[in-house]
Design an enzyme around this catalytic site. Sequence first.
Site, PDB file in Angstrom:
ATOM      1  CB  CYS A  22      -0.939  -0.009   1.197  1.00  0.00           C
ATOM      2  SG  CYS A  22      -1.860  -1.544   1.316  1.00  0.00           S
ATOM      3  CG  HIS A  42      -3.031   3.168   2.854  1.00  0.00           C
ATOM      4  ND1 HIS A  42      -3.730   2.714   1.751  1.00  0.00           N
ATOM      5  CD2 HIS A  42      -2.856   2.085   3.656  1.00  0.00           C
ATOM      6  CE1 HIS A  42      -3.962   1.422   1.889  1.00  0.00           C
ATOM      7  NE2 HIS A  42      -3.447   1.016   3.039  1.00  0.00           N
ATOM      8  CG  ASN A  87      -6.480  -1.163   2.145  1.00  0.00           C
ATOM      9  OD1 ASN A  87      -5.895  -0.759   1.147  1.00  0.00           O
ATOM     10  ND2 ASN A  87      -5.854  -1.611   3.217  1.00  0.00           N
TER      11      ASN A  87
HETATM   12  O1  UT7 Z   1      -3.183  -1.947   4.050  1.00  0.00           O
HETATM   13  C1  UT7 Z   1      -3.510  -3.019   4.921  1.00  0.00           C
HETATM   14  C2  UT7 Z   1      -3.541  -2.512   6.256  1.00  0.00           C
HETATM   15  N1  UT7 Z   1      -4.399  -3.240   7.153  1.00  0.00           N
HETATM   16  C3  UT7 Z   1      -5.045  -2.579   8.134  1.00  0.00           C
HETATM   17  O2  UT7 Z   1      -4.985  -1.374   8.201  1.00  0.00           O
HETATM   18  C4  UT7 Z   1      -5.829  -3.385   9.134  1.00  0.00           C
HETATM   19  C5  UT7 Z   1      -5.812  -2.713  10.470  1.00  0.00           C
HETATM   20  N2  UT7 Z   1      -6.668  -3.427  11.406  1.00  0.00           N
HETATM   21  C6  UT7 Z   1      -8.004  -3.244  11.456  1.00  0.00           C
HETATM   22  O3  UT7 Z   1      -8.539  -2.419  10.741  1.00  0.00           O
HETATM   23  C7  UT7 Z   1      -8.776  -4.027  12.470  1.00  0.00           C
HETATM   24  O4  UT7 Z   1      -7.897  -4.827  13.224  1.00  0.00           O
HETATM   25  C8  UT7 Z   1      -9.905  -4.916  11.855  1.00  0.00           C
HETATM   26  C9  UT7 Z   1     -11.020  -4.047  11.345  1.00  0.00           C
HETATM   27  C10 UT7 Z   1      -9.319  -5.764  10.725  1.00  0.00           C
HETATM   28  C11 UT7 Z   1     -10.456  -5.871  12.895  1.00  0.00           C
HETATM   29  O5  UT7 Z   1     -10.948  -5.124  14.001  1.00  0.00           O
HETATM   30  P1  UT7 Z   1     -10.593  -5.572  15.506  1.00  0.00           P
HETATM   31  O6  UT7 Z   1     -11.321  -4.670  16.386  1.00  0.00           O
HETATM   32  O7  UT7 Z   1      -9.107  -5.617  15.615  1.00  0.00           O
HETATM   33  O8  UT7 Z   1     -11.236  -7.009  15.563  1.00  0.00           O
HETATM   34  P2  UT7 Z   1     -10.558  -8.398  15.956  1.00  0.00           P
HETATM   35  O9  UT7 Z   1      -9.842  -8.975  14.783  1.00  0.00           O
HETATM   36  O10 UT7 Z   1      -9.811  -8.291  17.246  1.00  0.00           O
HETATM   37  O11 UT7 Z   1     -11.853  -9.275  16.237  1.00  0.00           O
HETATM   38  C12 UT7 Z   1     -12.779  -8.946  17.291  1.00  0.00           C
HETATM   39  C13 UT7 Z   1     -13.978  -9.847  17.174  1.00  0.00           C
HETATM   40  C14 UT7 Z   1     -13.616 -11.318  17.030  1.00  0.00           C
HETATM   41  O12 UT7 Z   1     -14.599 -12.045  17.730  1.00  0.00           O
HETATM   42  P3  UT7 Z   1     -14.304 -12.638  19.198  1.00  0.00           P
HETATM   43  O13 UT7 Z   1     -13.134 -13.550  19.034  1.00  0.00           O
HETATM   44  O14 UT7 Z   1     -14.018 -11.437  20.048  1.00  0.00           O
HETATM   45  O15 UT7 Z   1     -15.580 -13.341  19.530  1.00  0.00           O
HETATM   46  C15 UT7 Z   1     -13.757 -11.593  15.565  1.00  0.00           C
HETATM   47  O16 UT7 Z   1     -14.073 -12.934  15.289  1.00  0.00           O
HETATM   48  O17 UT7 Z   1     -14.727  -9.511  16.001  1.00  0.00           O
HETATM   49  C16 UT7 Z   1     -14.924 -10.706  15.201  1.00  0.00           C
HETATM   50  N3  UT7 Z   1     -14.942 -10.321  13.797  1.00  0.00           N
HETATM   51  C17 UT7 Z   1     -16.056  -9.947  13.161  1.00  0.00           C
HETATM   52  N4  UT7 Z   1     -17.330  -9.828  13.577  1.00  0.00           N
HETATM   53  C18 UT7 Z   1     -18.235  -9.405  12.656  1.00  0.00           C
HETATM   54  C19 UT7 Z   1     -13.885 -10.244  12.939  1.00  0.00           C
HETATM   55  N5  UT7 Z   1     -14.315  -9.840  11.727  1.00  0.00           N
HETATM   56  C20 UT7 Z   1     -15.650  -9.649  11.842  1.00  0.00           C
HETATM   57  C21 UT7 Z   1     -16.634  -9.215  10.939  1.00  0.00           C
HETATM   58  N6  UT7 Z   1     -17.918  -9.108  11.394  1.00  0.00           N
HETATM   59  N7  UT7 Z   1     -16.360  -8.891   9.655  1.00  0.00           N
END
Ligand code: UT7
Length: 336
Positions: A118, A258, A288
């Site tokens: 990116c 970005h 993204n």
């Molecule tokens: O250029 C590439 C750069 N990449 C980025 O900038 C990514 C940066 N990171 C993020 O934007 C965030 O980490 C995400 C949006 C990807 C994820 O958010 P988060 O608050 O870090 O969520 P997490 O991965 O810690 O997951 C929290 C919970 C989990 O459930 P449990 O284990 O707490 O029960 C996941 O299974 O949210 C769940 N989850 C979802 N729930 C509904 C993960 N994806 C989803 C979803 N819908 N799409």
Amino acid sequence: MIKNAIPLKIAGVGYSVPETVITNDDLTKLYETSDEWIYTRTGIKERRVVSGNQNAIDLGFEAAKHALDKANLNPDEIDLIIAASSAPPDLYPAIACHIQARLGISTQVPAFDITAACTGLIYALSIARGYIASGMYKKILLVATDNNSRLVNWEDRGTSILFGDGAGAMVVTEAEDGIDDVIAIDIKADGSIGDLIELSFDGKNCPLVEQYEPKPFGIRMNGRGVYTFVAKVLPHYVEELIKNAGMNAEDIDYLIPHQANIRIIQAVQERLGFSDDKVVTNIKYYGNTSAASIPLALAESVEKGNVKLGTTAVLCGFGAGMTWGGAIVRLREGIC
Ligand code: UT7
């Protein structure tokens, strides 16, 4: 810094996105998620995706044509093509070679791709700046393009909600008026944390030797890890970039970051003390788009009149590698 460097003009910018829109509600047909979950955590409402045989090369070609048009240049005036992509549709020929052929550009003109995910556009601009500064090339086409939708695992709700497809392009030339549009540029990398975002290209070993275990298909990301790293590093990095250029945040008219996560954008915005009208965001509509993200945000915001010309902007990005980088640029009248 090169002594007696020839200044660089940003002569034109362009972008292209596929027509098909996939909303957050559409994604609920694939797995358990909700518009509310996705929007509050990322700022994304919808993304564009390629369909059929369309790919990043098609998008990049369209963006390149627009940027050339804005720069008032014919393709045959270009003397170097650099394409940046997180994952080109073909490892070879390079996207830049495909675009050279489609634009009917002479075989005398070199064309190559770079991979900085990116941060690709910032890396490509930095390379172009070196070439222009040294006088080696005078008119360079930069194309940043990705079709992530073919590279994500659509069963993984943690990554597939984030990405979209698109392309941005920039034409840079020698600045005959002596004004350098790149006021400052800087690129960084930390390969020791490369496993935060990965996309493997698997083949097969020679059948006469032990086989290896292929990695699972698609973009794999430690979302939390990326978020924590970038939220810690990027705001301070952008602030330092501005300070090292001998400028203050007040000297910068726009932040064009970005588009990865609205909360990361807001963290940079807060550090700079910028009001919303000084920050370009289109993540809501495109998600993204990796390498395309910064030039797409730039070209679209200028086209829509959200960014006025005759101004100064700070571009900043981060991505797989991990890579990150920033540039302070002048946006001249007529670039879009
Ligand atoms: O250029 C590439 C750069 N990449 C980025 O900038 C990514 C940066 N990171 C993020 O934007 C965030 O980490 C995400 C949006 C990807 C994820 O958010 P988060 O608050 O870090 O969520 P997490 O991965 O810690 O997951 C929290 C919970 C989990 O459930 P449990 O284990 O707490 O029960 C996941 O299974 O949210 C769940 N989850 C979802 N729930 C509904 C993960 N994806 C989803 C979803 N819908 N799409």
